[in-house]
Design an enzyme around this catalytic site. Structure first.
Site, PDB file in Angstrom:
ATOM      1  N   ARG A 149       0.875  -1.173   0.000  1.00 54.07           N
ATOM      2  CA  ARG A 149       0.000   0.000   0.000  1.00 54.07           C
ATOM      3  C   ARG A 149       0.914   1.225   0.000  1.00 54.07           C
ATOM      4  O   ARG A 149       2.056   1.156   0.473  1.00 54.07           O
ATOM      5  CB  ARG A 149      -0.886   0.026   1.248  1.00 54.07           C
ATOM      6  CG  ARG A 149      -1.785  -1.192   1.409  1.00 54.07           C
ATOM      7  CD  ARG A 149      -2.577  -1.098   2.715  1.00 54.07           C
ATOM      8  NE  ARG A 149      -3.484  -2.224   2.890  1.00 54.07           N
ATOM      9  CZ  ARG A 149      -3.227  -3.313   3.585  1.00 54.07           C
ATOM     10  NH1 ARG A 149      -2.050  -3.435   4.195  1.00 54.07           N
ATOM     11  NH2 ARG A 149      -4.118  -4.286   3.697  1.00 54.07           N
ATOM     12  N   LYS A 173      -1.972  -2.149   8.128  1.00 55.46           N
ATOM     13  CA  LYS A 173      -3.135  -1.566   8.788  1.00 55.46           C
ATOM     14  C   LYS A 173      -3.234  -2.046  10.229  1.00 55.46           C
ATOM     15  O   LYS A 173      -2.940  -3.198  10.523  1.00 55.46           O
ATOM     16  CB  LYS A 173      -4.413  -1.945   8.029  1.00 55.46           C
ATOM     17  CG  LYS A 173      -4.608  -1.183   6.717  1.00 55.46           C
ATOM     18  CD  LYS A 173      -5.949  -1.524   6.107  1.00 55.46           C
ATOM     19  CE  LYS A 173      -6.219  -0.690   4.866  1.00 55.46           C
ATOM     20  NZ  LYS A 173      -7.533  -1.001   4.268  1.00 55.46           N
ATOM     21  N   HIS A 245      -1.733   2.204  -5.938  1.00 56.70           N
ATOM     22  CA  HIS A 245      -2.449   0.964  -5.648  1.00 56.70           C
ATOM     23  C   HIS A 245      -2.523   0.055  -6.875  1.00 56.70           C
ATOM     24  O   HIS A 245      -2.695  -1.158  -6.733  1.00 56.70           O
ATOM     25  CB  HIS A 245      -3.854   1.287  -5.145  1.00 56.70           C
ATOM     26  CG  HIS A 245      -4.290   0.415  -4.010  1.00 56.70           C
ATOM     27  ND1 HIS A 245      -3.689   0.434  -2.764  1.00 56.70           N
ATOM     28  CD2 HIS A 245      -5.258  -0.538  -3.934  1.00 56.70           C
ATOM     29  CE1 HIS A 245      -4.278  -0.458  -1.975  1.00 56.70           C
ATOM     30  NE2 HIS A 245      -5.210  -1.061  -2.660  1.00 56.70           N
ATOM     31  N   ARG A 248      -0.012  -2.560  -6.677  1.00 58.36           N
ATOM     32  CA  ARG A 248      -0.411  -3.615  -5.724  1.00 58.36           C
ATOM     33  C   ARG A 248      -1.377  -4.588  -6.404  1.00 58.36           C
ATOM     34  O   ARG A 248      -1.246  -5.807  -6.269  1.00 58.36           O
ATOM     35  CB  ARG A 248      -1.057  -2.957  -4.495  1.00 58.36           C
ATOM     36  CG  ARG A 248      -1.558  -3.914  -3.420  1.00 58.36           C
ATOM     37  CD  ARG A 248      -1.957  -3.083  -2.203  1.00 58.36           C
ATOM     38  NE  ARG A 248      -2.782  -3.789  -1.250  1.00 58.36           N
ATOM     39  CZ  ARG A 248      -2.317  -4.534  -0.246  1.00 58.36           C
ATOM     40  NH1 ARG A 248      -1.019  -4.703  -0.121  1.00 58.36           N
ATOM     41  NH2 ARG A 248      -3.143  -5.115   0.615  1.00 58.36           N
ATOM     42  N   HIS A 271      -4.077  -9.137   3.784  1.00 58.52           N
ATOM     43  CA  HIS A 271      -5.539  -9.137   3.850  1.00 58.52           C
ATOM     44  C   HIS A 271      -6.013  -9.954   5.045  1.00 58.52           C
ATOM     45  O   HIS A 271      -5.533 -11.069   5.261  1.00 58.52           O
ATOM     46  CB  HIS A 271      -6.146  -9.741   2.578  1.00 58.52           C
ATOM     47  CG  HIS A 271      -6.070  -8.835   1.398  1.00 58.52           C
ATOM     48  ND1 HIS A 271      -6.183  -9.290   0.099  1.00 58.52           N
ATOM     49  CD2 HIS A 271      -5.912  -7.488   1.302  1.00 58.52           C
ATOM     50  CE1 HIS A 271      -6.086  -8.266  -0.735  1.00 58.52           C
ATOM     51  NE2 HIS A 271      -5.920  -7.171  -0.023  1.00 58.52           N
ATOM     52  N   TYR A 280      -8.737 -11.103  -7.045  1.00 54.28           N
ATOM     53  CA  TYR A 280      -7.620 -11.178  -7.981  1.00 54.28           C
ATOM     54  C   TYR A 280      -7.588 -12.489  -8.769  1.00 54.28           C
ATOM     55  O   TYR A 280      -6.679 -12.701  -9.572  1.00 54.28           O
ATOM     56  CB  TYR A 280      -6.297 -11.003  -7.234  1.00 54.28           C
ATOM     57  CG  TYR A 280      -6.169  -9.647  -6.591  1.00 54.28           C
ATOM     58  CD1 TYR A 280      -5.995  -8.509  -7.369  1.00 54.28           C
ATOM     59  CD2 TYR A 280      -6.257  -9.488  -5.211  1.00 54.28           C
ATOM     60  CE1 TYR A 280      -5.894  -7.261  -6.789  1.00 54.28           C
ATOM     61  CE2 TYR A 280      -6.150  -8.240  -4.627  1.00 54.28           C
ATOM     62  CZ  TYR A 280      -5.978  -7.129  -5.420  1.00 54.28           C
ATOM     63  OH  TYR A 280      -5.887  -5.895  -4.843  1.00 54.28           O
TER      64      TYR A 280
END
Length: 299
Positions: A149, A173, A245, A248, A271, A280
């Site tokens: 990110r 995150k 992004h 990514r 994730h 994806y």
């Protein structure tokens, strides 16, 4: 109950109990500010604990009238639900007015990706004659090599580089850490940057452990990364609308199309849910198109 006091308490809750980043907190507070703006215009001085489902439904209609996309509406409603969940937990309200508030139905949007040729073209377009050229090359190689990110890229630390083992440690995150493999090419470009441009900078004390720095020796902003990539896309005449992004998305899609295990990609991307990673698994569009042209009887 006052809005400002409630928002301040909610902000502390997101920071201390949810361990969210400042960017995420700002997004949640912005959702509440939109609701407050609407309520002040249409219902005078209504307090947070006096808001009812009817007010919230009117707010959603107002978002619709302003042309806000269903996806943005859903994210805003999610923020407001989180705020009232906090008020309920704290005992500031007895019932949650958002309990029956529905979000608009949205489809899962497939992310735009870059081909390997497009990624190479963007990186080759970097002017290495400029002082910051090698830094920019190292950053783009790192973005694509590790699937980071943009916030993870600008916060990457020197002490989190483990090149002998072929890994970098990423602080993602909610301060969750993960180890991500880094390519030999990215390692090579980072080392060139460290031995060259970075050594010429007068580095500020608070940025001494930050890998990528601006010309003032400070941490790069997220906006600067967007600007660098946009300028490179304009330079090569790339018609796709891209951002950091996009690298990514391309990282994940290329891995999965190449046969990588979905769980491994989930781990590398950081994730929490594998459902997020599953987007994806779409096949390369050029492959789909060529398959239809080759085998469909109407083609």
């Amino acid at each position: 109950m006052k809005w400002e006091d409630s928002k301040k308490g909610y902000e502390n809750y997101l920071r201390l109990e949810k361990s969210l980043s400042q960017n995420s907190i700002a997004a949640y507070i912005n959702d509440i500010n939109k609701l407050v703006e609407f309520l002040e215009k249409n219902f005078k001085k209504i307090a947070p604990d006096k808001v009812k489902l009817s007010h919230l439904k009117s707010f959603v209609e107002w978002l619709n009238e302003r042309g806000v996309s269903p996806r943005t509406q859903a994210r805003t409603i999610s923020g407001i639900k989180s705020f009232y969940k906090y008020l309920l937990i704290e005992g500031k309200i007895n019932s949650d007015p958002t309990a029956l508030l529905e979000s608009p139905k949205i489809g899962r949007k497939l992310p735009d990706i870059l081909t390997m040729e497009e990624i190479d073209s963007l990186i080759e377009a970097i002017d290495l004659e400029k002082a910051e050229g090698q830094r920019n090359k190292a950053m783009l190689e790192t973005l694509y090599s590790c699937g980071l990110r943009v916030s993870e890229l600008v916060n990457l630390k020197l002490t989190n580089l483990f090149f002998d083992q072929g890994f970098v440690k990423i602080e993602g995150k909610a301060d969750k850490e993960r180890l991500v493999p880094v390519s030999n090419r990215a390692i090579e470009e980072i080392n060139k940057y460290l031995k060259g441009y970075r050594k010429t900078l007068k580095i500020s004390k608070e940025s001494e452990n930050v890998l990528f720095l601006n010309r003032r020796g400070r941490k790069l902003s997220r906006v600067m990364i967007f600007t660098i990539i946009k300028n490179l896309a304009d330079k090569i005449g790339l018609e796709k609308k891209i951002s950091p992004h996009t690298f990514r998305h391309s990282f994940a899609t290329h891995l999965i199309n190449g046969g990588a295990d979905l769980r491994a990609v989930q781990e590398m991307l950081g994730h929490e849910s594998i459902l997020t990673t599953e987007i994806y698994t779409h096949l390369d569009r050029d492959y789909l198109r060529s398959t239809i042209h080759q085998f469909h009887p109407r083609s």
